[in-house]
Design a protein around this motif. Structure first.
Motif, PDB file in Angstrom:
ATOM      1  N   PRO A   1       0.825  -1.212   0.000  1.00  0.00           N
ATOM      2  CA  PRO A   1       0.000   0.000   0.000  1.00  0.00           C
ATOM      3  C   PRO A   1       0.861   1.265   0.000  1.00  0.00           C
ATOM      4  CG  PRO A   1      -0.855  -1.583   1.574  1.00  0.00           C
ATOM      5  CD  PRO A   1       0.466  -2.116   1.094  1.00  0.00           C
ATOM      6  N   VAL A   2       0.481   2.237  -0.846  1.00  0.00           N
ATOM      7  CA  VAL A   2       1.183   3.514  -0.953  1.00  0.00           C
ATOM      8  C   VAL A   2       0.322   4.561  -0.255  1.00  0.00           C
ATOM      9  CG1 VAL A   2       2.056   5.277  -2.522  1.00  0.00           C
ATOM     10  CG2 VAL A   2       2.265   2.854  -3.121  1.00  0.00           C
ATOM     11  N   TYR A   3       0.856   5.137   0.808  1.00  0.00           N
ATOM     12  CA  TYR A   3       0.139   6.109   1.628  1.00  0.00           C
ATOM     13  C   TYR A   3       0.574   7.517   1.242  1.00  0.00           C
ATOM     14  CZ  TYR A   3      -1.412   8.651   5.786  1.00  0.00           C
ATOM     15  OH  TYR A   3      -2.005   9.537   6.641  1.00  0.00           O
ATOM     16  N   ARG A   4      -0.412   8.417   1.095  1.00  0.00           N
ATOM     17  CA  ARG A   4      -0.112   9.821   0.804  1.00  0.00           C
ATOM     18  C   ARG A   4      -1.004  10.703   1.646  1.00  0.00           C
ATOM     19  NH1 ARG A   4       1.165   8.307  -4.643  1.00  0.00           N
ATOM     20  NH2 ARG A   4       3.419   8.351  -4.767  1.00  0.00           N
ATOM     21  N   GLU A   5      -0.437  11.790   2.124  1.00  0.00           N
ATOM     22  CA  GLU A   5      -1.203  12.805   2.856  1.00  0.00           C
ATOM     23  C   GLU A   5      -1.490  13.923   1.870  1.00  0.00           C
ATOM     24  OE1 GLU A   5      -3.393  13.784   5.879  1.00  0.00           O
ATOM     25  OE2 GLU A   5      -1.958  12.165   6.204  1.00  0.00           O
ATOM     26  N   LEU A   6      -2.762  14.095   1.493  1.00  0.00           N
ATOM     27  CA  LEU A   6      -3.169  15.108   0.523  1.00  0.00           C
ATOM     28  C   LEU A   6      -3.879  16.258   1.219  1.00  0.00           C
ATOM     29  CD1 LEU A   6      -4.632  12.609  -2.103  1.00  0.00           C
ATOM     30  CD2 LEU A   6      -2.352  13.599  -2.067  1.00  0.00           C
ATOM     31  N   ALA A   7      -4.171  17.307   0.475  1.00  0.00           N
ATOM     32  CA  ALA A   7      -4.887  18.457   1.038  1.00  0.00           C
ATOM     33  C   ALA A   7      -6.279  18.064   1.515  1.00  0.00           C
ATOM     34  CB  ALA A   7      -4.985  19.566  -0.003  1.00  0.00           C
ATOM     35  N   THR A   8      -6.884  17.066   0.865  1.00  0.00           N
ATOM     36  CA  THR A   8      -8.228  16.613   1.237  1.00  0.00           C
ATOM     37  C   THR A   8      -8.214  15.541   2.319  1.00  0.00           C
ATOM     38  OG1 THR A   8      -8.180  14.998  -0.570  1.00  0.00           O
ATOM     39  CG2 THR A   8      -9.185  17.150  -1.023  1.00  0.00           C
ATOM     40  N   GLY A   9      -7.034  15.111   2.751  1.00  0.00           N
ATOM     41  CA  GLY A   9      -6.918  14.079   3.783  1.00  0.00           C
ATOM     42  C   GLY A   9      -6.039  12.934   3.310  1.00  0.00           C
ATOM     43  N   ALA A  10      -5.953  11.911   4.122  1.00  0.00           N
ATOM     44  CA  ALA A  10      -5.108  10.759   3.815  1.00  0.00           C
ATOM     45  C   ALA A  10      -5.695   9.949   2.669  1.00  0.00           C
ATOM     46  CB  ALA A  10      -4.969   9.872   5.050  1.00  0.00           C
ATOM     47  N   SER A  11      -4.806   9.327   1.881  1.00  0.00           N
ATOM     48  CA  SER A  11      -5.218   8.468   0.779  1.00  0.00           C
ATOM     49  C   SER A  11      -4.212   7.324   0.676  1.00  0.00           C
ATOM     50  CB  SER A  11      -5.250   9.257  -0.530  1.00  0.00           C
ATOM     51  OG  SER A  11      -5.640   8.421  -1.591  1.00  0.00           O
ATOM     52  N   VAL A  12      -4.705   6.144   0.353  1.00  0.00           N
ATOM     53  CA  VAL A  12      -3.827   4.992   0.158  1.00  0.00           C
ATOM     54  C   VAL A  12      -4.355   4.197  -1.036  1.00  0.00           C
ATOM     55  CG1 VAL A  12      -5.014   3.332   1.677  1.00  0.00           C
ATOM     56  CG2 VAL A  12      -2.573   3.158   1.373  1.00  0.00           C
ATOM     57  N   ARG A  13      -3.431   3.564  -1.754  1.00  0.00           N
ATOM     58  CA  ARG A  13      -3.838   2.708  -2.871  1.00  0.00           C
ATOM     59  C   ARG A  13      -2.974   1.461  -2.880  1.00  0.00           C
ATOM     60  NH1 ARG A  13      -0.160   5.617  -6.004  1.00  0.00           N
ATOM     61  NH2 ARG A  13       1.086   4.181  -7.211  1.00  0.00           N
ATOM     62  N   PHE A  14      -3.554   0.370  -3.356  1.00  0.00           N
ATOM     63  CA  PHE A  14      -2.811  -0.868  -3.556  1.00  0.00           C
ATOM     64  C   PHE A  14      -3.526  -1.686  -4.614  1.00  0.00           C
ATOM     65  CE2 PHE A  14      -5.828  -1.789  -0.173  1.00  0.00           C
ATOM     66  CZ  PHE A  14      -6.334  -3.038  -0.496  1.00  0.00           C
ATOM     67  N   ARG A  15      -2.842  -2.699  -5.130  1.00  0.00           N
ATOM     68  CA  ARG A  15      -3.437  -3.580  -6.129  1.00  0.00           C
ATOM     69  C   ARG A  15      -3.921  -4.838  -5.424  1.00  0.00           C
ATOM     70  NH1 ARG A  15      -4.659  -2.515 -11.171  1.00  0.00           N
ATOM     71  NH2 ARG A  15      -3.509  -4.198 -12.108  1.00  0.00           N
ATOM     72  N   LEU A  16      -5.094  -5.287  -5.850  1.00  0.00           N
ATOM     73  CA  LEU A  16      -5.708  -6.502  -5.309  1.00  0.00           C
ATOM     74  C   LEU A  16      -5.764  -7.539  -6.415  1.00  0.00           C
ATOM     75  CD1 LEU A  16      -7.375  -7.833  -2.946  1.00  0.00           C
ATOM     76  CD2 LEU A  16      -9.390  -7.002  -4.165  1.00  0.00           C
ATOM     77  N   ALA A  17      -5.295  -8.747  -6.137  1.00  0.00           N
ATOM     78  CA  ALA A  17      -5.363  -9.854  -7.087  1.00  0.00           C
ATOM     79  C   ALA A  17      -6.451 -10.822  -6.625  1.00  0.00           C
ATOM     80  CB  ALA A  17      -4.021 -10.576  -7.159  1.00  0.00           C
ATOM     81  N   ALA A  18      -7.471 -10.988  -7.448  1.00  0.00           N
ATOM     82  CA  ALA A  18      -8.582 -11.897  -7.131  1.00  0.00           C
ATOM     83  C   ALA A  18      -8.566 -13.032  -8.145  1.00  0.00           C
ATOM     84  CB  ALA A  18      -9.905 -11.155  -7.170  1.00  0.00           C
ATOM     85  N   THR A  19      -8.213 -14.214  -7.679  1.00  0.00           N
ATOM     86  CA  THR A  19      -8.079 -15.382  -8.559  1.00  0.00           C
ATOM     87  C   THR A  19      -9.204 -16.367  -8.297  1.00  0.00           C
ATOM     88  OG1 THR A  19      -5.686 -15.144  -8.534  1.00  0.00           O
ATOM     89  CG2 THR A  19      -6.551 -17.257  -9.269  1.00  0.00           C
ATOM     90  N   ALA A  20      -9.919 -16.727  -9.360  1.00  0.00           N
ATOM     91  CA  ALA A  20     -10.969 -17.747  -9.252  1.00  0.00           C
ATOM     92  C   ALA A  20     -10.304 -19.116  -9.133  1.00  0.00           C
ATOM     93  CB  ALA A  20     -11.865 -17.703 -10.482  1.00  0.00           C
ATOM     94  N   ARG A  21     -10.870 -19.975  -8.299  1.00  0.00           N
ATOM     95  CA  ARG A  21     -10.373 -21.354  -8.171  1.00  0.00           C
ATOM     96  C   ARG A  21     -11.513 -22.309  -8.460  1.00  0.00           C
ATOM     97  NH1 ARG A  21      -5.635 -22.593  -5.828  1.00  0.00           N
ATOM     98  NH2 ARG A  21      -6.445 -24.430  -4.812  1.00  0.00           N
ATOM     99  N   TYR A  22     -11.182 -23.408  -9.098  1.00  0.00           N
ATOM    100  CA  TYR A  22     -12.205 -24.396  -9.406  1.00  0.00           C
ATOM    101  C   TYR A  22     -11.630 -25.801  -9.233  1.00  0.00           C
ATOM    102  CZ  TYR A  22      -9.837 -24.783 -13.918  1.00  0.00           C
ATOM    103  OH  TYR A  22      -8.892 -24.976 -14.890  1.00  0.00           O
ATOM    104  N   LEU A  23     -12.520 -26.754  -9.022  1.00  0.00           N
ATOM    105  CA  LEU A  23     -12.121 -28.154  -8.848  1.00  0.00           C
ATOM    106  C   LEU A  23     -12.013 -28.812 -10.212  1.00  0.00           C
ATOM    107  CD1 LEU A  23     -11.507 -30.538  -6.959  1.00  0.00           C
ATOM    108  CD2 LEU A  23     -13.960 -31.004  -6.918  1.00  0.00           C
ATOM    109  N   ASP A  24     -10.800 -29.212 -10.592  1.00  0.00           N
ATOM    110  CA  ASP A  24     -10.570 -29.933 -11.843  1.00  0.00           C
ATOM    111  C   ASP A  24     -10.891 -31.399 -11.570  1.00  0.00           C
ATOM    112  OD1 ASP A  24      -9.658 -31.203 -14.120  1.00  0.00           O
ATOM    113  OD2 ASP A  24      -7.825 -29.989 -14.260  1.00  0.00           O
ATOM    114  N   ARG A  25     -12.013 -31.853 -12.088  1.00  0.00           N
ATOM    115  CA  ARG A  25     -12.483 -33.216 -11.778  1.00  0.00           C
ATOM    116  C   ARG A  25     -11.608 -34.294 -12.402  1.00  0.00           C
ATOM    117  NH1 ARG A  25     -16.961 -32.717  -8.831  1.00  0.00           N
ATOM    118  NH2 ARG A  25     -18.264 -30.885  -9.145  1.00  0.00           N
TER     119      ARG A  25
END
Length: 153
Positions: free
Chosen positions: A16-40
């Motif tokens: 996460p990258v944290y920044r203090e801006l004029a409008t207040g604190a802000s943070v951003r990060f990347r989220l990886a969402a991986t689908a999983r399935y049962l290979d029969r």
């Protein structure tokens, strides 16, 4: 106003990258969402396609995320989905999926977490006054003038 609210479950992919801006604190990060399935055929779980989201958090949520979330942590993110497409001259068009987070937490299905409530000061809430909150359960004390007016009527 119609907004697309989503709940994404995945792993934190970037610090996460944290920044203090004029409008207040802000943070951003990347989220990886991986689908999983049962290979029969193989009788085992297999990873499917991975979706990447840029998660944005603001104000107190940003401050709390910066001290709580690290790369690889399993998290649940709830927020507004914003999909943007942009193309520039001579370059192929690209699409970005961002989540303006309302709530972020560790995924307790995959581990444990210890919650600590943050201490808030009076100045953290915009427009707050230094006056204590009234005791709503206690009836107001009647003055002598009010008691006389009630007795006369």
């Amino acid at each position: 106003m119609n907004e697309t609210m989503i709940c994404a479950v995945g792993n934190v992919a970037t610090q996460p990258v944290y920044r203090e801006l004029a409008t207040g604190a802000s943070v951003r990060f990347r989220l990886a969402a991986t689908a999983r399935y049962l290979d029969r055929e193989k009788n085992e779980w297999t990873d499917g396609h991975t979706n990447f989201f840029t998660v944005w958090a603001n104000r107190q949520l940003a401050t709390n995320v910066s001290g709580s979330i690290n790369v690889g942590d399993p998290v649940v993110v709830h927020g507004r989905l914003k999909v943007r497409s942009e193309g520039r001259e001579g370059q192929p068009a690209w699409t970005s999926a961002d989540i303006d987070a309302v709530a972020i937490g560790h995924d307790l299905a995959r581990g444990t977490s210890a919650f600590r409530r943050t201490q808030r000061t009076e100045n953290t809430v915009a427009g707050s006054s230094a006056q204590p909150e009234p005791a709503w359960e206690t009836p107001p004390v009647e003055t002598a003038d009010r008691q006389e007016a009630v007795a006369v009527t």
